[in-house]
Scaffold this motif. Structure first.
Motif, PDB file in Angstrom:
ATOM      1  N   ALA A  97      -7.572 -20.789  -9.569  1.00 57.30           N
ATOM      2  CA  ALA A  97      -6.196 -21.147 -10.171  1.00 57.30           C
ATOM      3  C   ALA A  97      -5.165 -20.043 -10.646  1.00 57.30           C
ATOM      4  O   ALA A  97      -3.898 -20.306 -11.186  1.00 57.30           O
ATOM      5  N   GLU A  98      -5.784 -18.845 -10.674  1.00 56.55           N
ATOM      6  CA  GLU A  98      -5.164 -17.917 -11.148  1.00 56.55           C
ATOM      7  C   GLU A  98      -4.974 -16.648 -10.232  1.00 56.55           C
ATOM      8  O   GLU A  98      -5.496 -15.667 -10.088  1.00 56.55           O
ATOM      9  N   GLU A  99      -3.755 -17.083  -9.424  1.00 51.97           N
ATOM     10  CA  GLU A  99      -3.351 -15.936  -8.616  1.00 51.97           C
ATOM     11  C   GLU A  99      -2.478 -14.921  -9.214  1.00 51.97           C
ATOM     12  O   GLU A  99      -1.261 -15.149  -9.620  1.00 51.97           O
ATOM     13  N   ILE A 100      -3.118 -13.727  -9.289  1.00 53.60           N
ATOM     14  CA  ILE A 100      -2.571 -12.548 -10.172  1.00 53.60           C
ATOM     15  C   ILE A 100      -1.535 -11.793  -9.075  1.00 53.60           C
ATOM     16  O   ILE A 100      -0.624 -11.340  -9.579  1.00 53.60           O
ATOM     17  N   ALA A 101      -2.082 -11.465  -8.004  1.00 54.90           N
ATOM     18  CA  ALA A 101      -1.332 -10.427  -7.023  1.00 54.90           C
ATOM     19  C   ALA A 101      -1.247 -11.088  -5.636  1.00 54.90           C
ATOM     20  O   ALA A 101      -2.367 -11.867  -5.209  1.00 54.90           O
ATOM     21  N   LYS A 102      -0.450 -10.395  -4.857  1.00 57.85           N
ATOM     22  CA  LYS A 102      -0.439 -10.803  -3.156  1.00 57.85           C
ATOM     23  C   LYS A 102      -0.082  -9.498  -2.516  1.00 57.85           C
ATOM     24  O   LYS A 102       0.914  -8.682  -2.847  1.00 57.85           O
ATOM     25  N   ILE A 103      -0.950  -9.014  -1.726  1.00 55.91           N
ATOM     26  CA  ILE A 103      -0.701  -7.870  -0.993  1.00 55.91           C
ATOM     27  C   ILE A 103      -0.074  -8.188   0.341  1.00 55.91           C
ATOM     28  O   ILE A 103      -0.265  -9.280   1.152  1.00 55.91           O
ATOM     29  N   VAL A 104       1.123  -7.573   0.508  1.00 53.25           N
ATOM     30  CA  VAL A 104       2.046  -7.731   1.458  1.00 53.25           C
ATOM     31  C   VAL A 104       2.125  -6.412   2.414  1.00 53.25           C
ATOM     32  O   VAL A 104       1.881  -5.481   2.038  1.00 53.25           O
ATOM     33  N   GLY A 105       3.066  -6.853   3.519  1.00 54.35           N
ATOM     34  CA  GLY A 105       3.333  -5.710   4.351  1.00 54.35           C
ATOM     35  C   GLY A 105       2.128  -5.331   5.394  1.00 54.35           C
ATOM     36  O   GLY A 105       2.028  -4.225   6.071  1.00 54.35           O
ATOM     37  N   THR A 106       1.190  -6.119   5.571  1.00 57.03           N
ATOM     38  CA  THR A 106       0.040  -6.107   6.496  1.00 57.03           C
ATOM     39  C   THR A 106       0.243  -7.278   7.361  1.00 57.03           C
ATOM     40  O   THR A 106       1.125  -7.930   7.379  1.00 57.03           O
ATOM     41  N   ARG A 127       0.187  -1.108  -4.841  1.00 50.19           N
ATOM     42  CA  ARG A 127       1.343  -1.130  -6.063  1.00 50.19           C
ATOM     43  C   ARG A 127       2.520  -2.029  -6.144  1.00 50.19           C
ATOM     44  O   ARG A 127       2.964  -2.606  -4.780  1.00 50.19           O
ATOM     45  N   ASN A 128       2.684  -2.220  -7.251  1.00 50.67           N
ATOM     46  CA  ASN A 128       4.059  -2.956  -7.553  1.00 50.67           C
ATOM     47  C   ASN A 128       5.054  -2.086  -8.290  1.00 50.67           C
ATOM     48  O   ASN A 128       4.681  -1.640  -9.548  1.00 50.67           O
ATOM     49  N   GLU A 129       6.140  -1.390  -7.521  1.00 52.80           N
ATOM     50  CA  GLU A 129       6.644  -0.526  -8.327  1.00 52.80           C
ATOM     51  C   GLU A 129       7.527  -0.945  -9.643  1.00 52.80           C
ATOM     52  O   GLU A 129       7.702  -0.156 -10.429  1.00 52.80           O
ATOM     53  N   LYS A 130       7.903  -1.948  -9.431  1.00 49.46           N
ATOM     54  CA  LYS A 130       8.592  -2.719 -10.704  1.00 49.46           C
ATOM     55  C   LYS A 130       7.917  -2.685 -11.917  1.00 49.46           C
ATOM     56  O   LYS A 130       8.180  -2.173 -13.083  1.00 49.46           O
ATOM     57  N   SER A 131       6.471  -3.196 -11.796  1.00 46.60           N
ATOM     58  CA  SER A 131       5.643  -3.346 -12.908  1.00 46.60           C
ATOM     59  C   SER A 131       4.852  -2.122 -13.160  1.00 46.60           C
ATOM     60  O   SER A 131       4.307  -2.023 -14.277  1.00 46.60           O
ATOM     61  N   GLY A 132       4.626  -1.205 -12.198  1.00 53.76           N
ATOM     62  CA  GLY A 132       3.877  -0.179 -12.328  1.00 53.76           C
ATOM     63  C   GLY A 132       2.162  -0.460 -12.054  1.00 53.76           C
ATOM     64  O   GLY A 132       1.457   0.587 -12.200  1.00 53.76           O
ATOM     65  N   ALA A 133       2.083  -1.845 -11.760  1.00 49.69           N
ATOM     66  CA  ALA A 133       0.651  -2.300 -11.542  1.00 49.69           C
ATOM     67  C   ALA A 133       0.222  -1.564 -10.153  1.00 49.69           C
ATOM     68  O   ALA A 133       0.876  -1.400  -9.287  1.00 49.69           O
ATOM     69  N   ALA A 134      -1.118  -0.949 -10.248  1.00 51.79           N
ATOM     70  CA  ALA A 134      -1.678  -0.337  -8.928  1.00 51.79           C
ATOM     71  C   ALA A 134      -3.107  -0.595  -8.842  1.00 51.79           C
ATOM     72  O   ALA A 134      -4.004  -0.297  -9.902  1.00 51.79           O
ATOM     73  N   TYR A 135      -3.696  -1.054  -7.921  1.00 52.83           N
ATOM     74  CA  TYR A 135      -5.044  -1.443  -7.523  1.00 52.83           C
ATOM     75  C   TYR A 135      -5.672  -0.757  -6.394  1.00 52.83           C
ATOM     76  O   TYR A 135      -5.046  -0.619  -5.316  1.00 52.83           O
ATOM     77  N   VAL A 136      -6.842  -0.513  -6.565  1.00 47.00           N
ATOM     78  CA  VAL A 136      -7.471   0.169  -5.446  1.00 47.00           C
ATOM     79  C   VAL A 136      -8.863  -0.790  -5.118  1.00 47.00           C
ATOM     80  O   VAL A 136      -9.600  -1.305  -5.939  1.00 47.00           O
ATOM     81  N   MET A 137      -9.185  -0.981  -3.784  1.00 46.59           N
ATOM     82  CA  MET A 137     -10.155  -1.615  -3.436  1.00 46.59           C
ATOM     83  C   MET A 137     -11.495  -0.790  -3.620  1.00 46.59           C
ATOM     84  O   MET A 137     -11.639   0.235  -3.340  1.00 46.59           O
ATOM     85  N   ALA A 138     -12.574  -1.401  -4.416  1.00 49.19           N
ATOM     86  CA  ALA A 138     -13.860  -0.604  -4.546  1.00 49.19           C
ATOM     87  C   ALA A 138     -14.637  -0.633  -3.353  1.00 49.19           C
ATOM     88  O   ALA A 138     -14.618  -1.372  -2.290  1.00 49.19           O
ATOM     89  N   PRO A 139     -15.425   0.159  -3.362  1.00 47.81           N
ATOM     90  CA  PRO A 139     -16.460   0.312  -2.284  1.00 47.81           C
ATOM     91  C   PRO A 139     -17.198  -0.892  -2.266  1.00 47.81           C
ATOM     92  O   PRO A 139     -17.346  -1.499  -3.197  1.00 47.81           O
ATOM     93  N   LEU A 140     -17.725  -1.300  -1.042  1.00 47.04           N
ATOM     94  CA  LEU A 140     -18.619  -2.537  -0.780  1.00 47.04           C
ATOM     95  C   LEU A 140     -19.908  -2.768  -1.501  1.00 47.04           C
ATOM     96  O   LEU A 140     -20.077  -3.876  -1.664  1.00 47.04           O
ATOM     97  N   CYS A 141     -20.367  -1.599  -2.407  1.00 48.78           N
ATOM     98  CA  CYS A 141     -21.460  -1.914  -3.060  1.00 48.78           C
ATOM     99  C   CYS A 141     -20.980  -2.836  -4.302  1.00 48.78           C
ATOM    100  O   CYS A 141     -21.902  -3.060  -5.074  1.00 48.78           O
ATOM    101  N   TYR A 180       0.878  -1.209  -0.020  1.00 45.39           N
ATOM    102  CA  TYR A 180      -0.112  -0.148  -0.007  1.00 45.39           C
ATOM    103  C   TYR A 180       0.890   1.139  -0.012  1.00 45.39           C
ATOM    104  O   TYR A 180       1.847   1.588   0.939  1.00 45.39           O
ATOM    105  N   GLU A 181       0.592   2.189  -0.746  1.00 43.66           N
ATOM    106  CA  GLU A 181       1.157   3.451  -1.196  1.00 43.66           C
ATOM    107  C   GLU A 181       0.527   4.308  -1.942  1.00 43.66           C
ATOM    108  O   GLU A 181      -0.073   3.903  -2.746  1.00 43.66           O
ATOM    109  N   ASN A 182       0.287   5.492  -1.508  1.00 45.50           N
ATOM    110  CA  ASN A 182      -0.303   6.590  -2.065  1.00 45.50           C
ATOM    111  C   ASN A 182      -1.789   6.110  -2.509  1.00 45.50           C
ATOM    112  O   ASN A 182      -2.094   6.654  -3.754  1.00 45.50           O
ATOM    113  N   GLY A 183      -2.415   5.515  -1.650  1.00 48.16           N
ATOM    114  CA  GLY A 183      -3.791   5.407  -2.031  1.00 48.16           C
ATOM    115  C   GLY A 183      -4.180   4.180  -2.905  1.00 48.16           C
ATOM    116  O   GLY A 183      -5.231   4.061  -3.094  1.00 48.16           O
ATOM    117  N   ALA A 184      -3.088   3.374  -3.096  1.00 56.03           N
ATOM    118  CA  ALA A 184      -3.385   2.099  -3.875  1.00 56.03           C
ATOM    119  C   ALA A 184      -2.228   1.018  -3.497  1.00 56.03           C
ATOM    120  O   ALA A 184      -1.348   1.382  -2.819  1.00 56.03           O
TER     121      ALA A 184
END
Length: 243
Positions: free
Chosen positions: A58-67, A35-49, A29-33
């Motif tokens: 079978a398709e694990e794309i990303a892993k949130i770390v640092g929590t 992020r993976n600095e190396k690839s530039g990928a950045a994801y935001v969690m959507a509101p719960l609606c 988590y960095e600056n509101g998203a």
């Protein structure tokens, strides 16, 4: 020189292929998203609606770390994983380049009524365009009642899943609360003794105690994210439970 360039290109291609097979990218988590600095990928969690209704385990794309605990993000069936992901709870994550559509912008094609917590098993479904449009318009333009005005607890609580063909694997979620007795909201009268125009279109009257009472009926639609209700009368009953 040409041979060295060709060899270098081959090495780069192999490196890219190896990286693509290297498993989930790490996000922090960095600056509101996330992020993976190396690839530039950045994801935001959507509101719960917003919620994913499918998950490709079978398709694990990303892993949130640092929590405190790592969280794996998966691809969603029918959607580009560079833009949309979900976790084990079906919470929705989207690329920060994505602008989420409002419900009335989604061109909804189906509304499913599900028992709360069991949204994968619809109790009933409507697909008629005029009925869908009516429910969406109630949410878009209907009178809102703040959540803190509703004191009684519902007898039954459902979830409404709005799905659209343009957004496969994703649903917009509202709730449908059914009460055993009519729900009333009270308010002080205006200085001139008239009923305040707090809830346009809602039946109201003056009580013997000199208060304004607004009769909301037994069935309410609830927006959990914005904590507000909409009085829907027997409309949803007739749509979902009457052939």
């Amino acid at each position: 020189m040409k041979k060295r360039t060709a060899a270098l290109c081959l090495l780069l291609v192999c490196a890219a292929l190896f990286a693509s097979c290297g498993g989930a990218i790490e996000l922090s988590y960095e600056n509101g998203a996330y992020r993976n600095e190396k690839s530039g990928a950045a994801y935001v969690m959507a509101p719960l609606c917003y919620r994913a209704i499918s998950r490709l385990d079978a398709e694990e794309i990303a892993k949130i770390v640092g929590t405190k605990s790592e969280k794996v993000l998966y691809a969603i069936e029918g959607l580009d994983s560079s833009l949309w992901l979900t976790d084990e709870n079906f919470d929705l994550y989207h690329s920060e380049t994505v602008t989420l559509p409002a419900l009335w912008e989604m061109a909804v094609t189906r509304i499913s009524l599900c028992l709360s917590g069991a949204y994968a098993v619809p109790v009933a479904t409507i697909e008629r365009s005029e009925q869908i449009a009516d429910v969406v318009e109630t949410y878009q333009k209907g009178t809102t009642i703040p959540g803190n005005q509703i004191i009684p607890q519902p007898e039954t609580r459902y979830e409404l899943l709005f799905v659209a063909s343009d957004y496969p694997g994703i649903a917009y979620v509202l709730e449908y609360w059914k009460f055993a007795e009519e729900v009333d909201v009270y308010a002080k009268l205006n200085a001139d003794g008239s009923i305040p125009d707090l809830y346009p279109g809602i039946k109201s009257e003056i009580t013997e105690q000199g208060e304004a009472v607004f009769h909301l009926g037994k069935n309410l639609m609830y927006d959990r994210v914005n904590d507000c209700f909409y009085a829907v009368g027997d409309v949803l009953e007739s749509y979902f439970f009457t052939e």
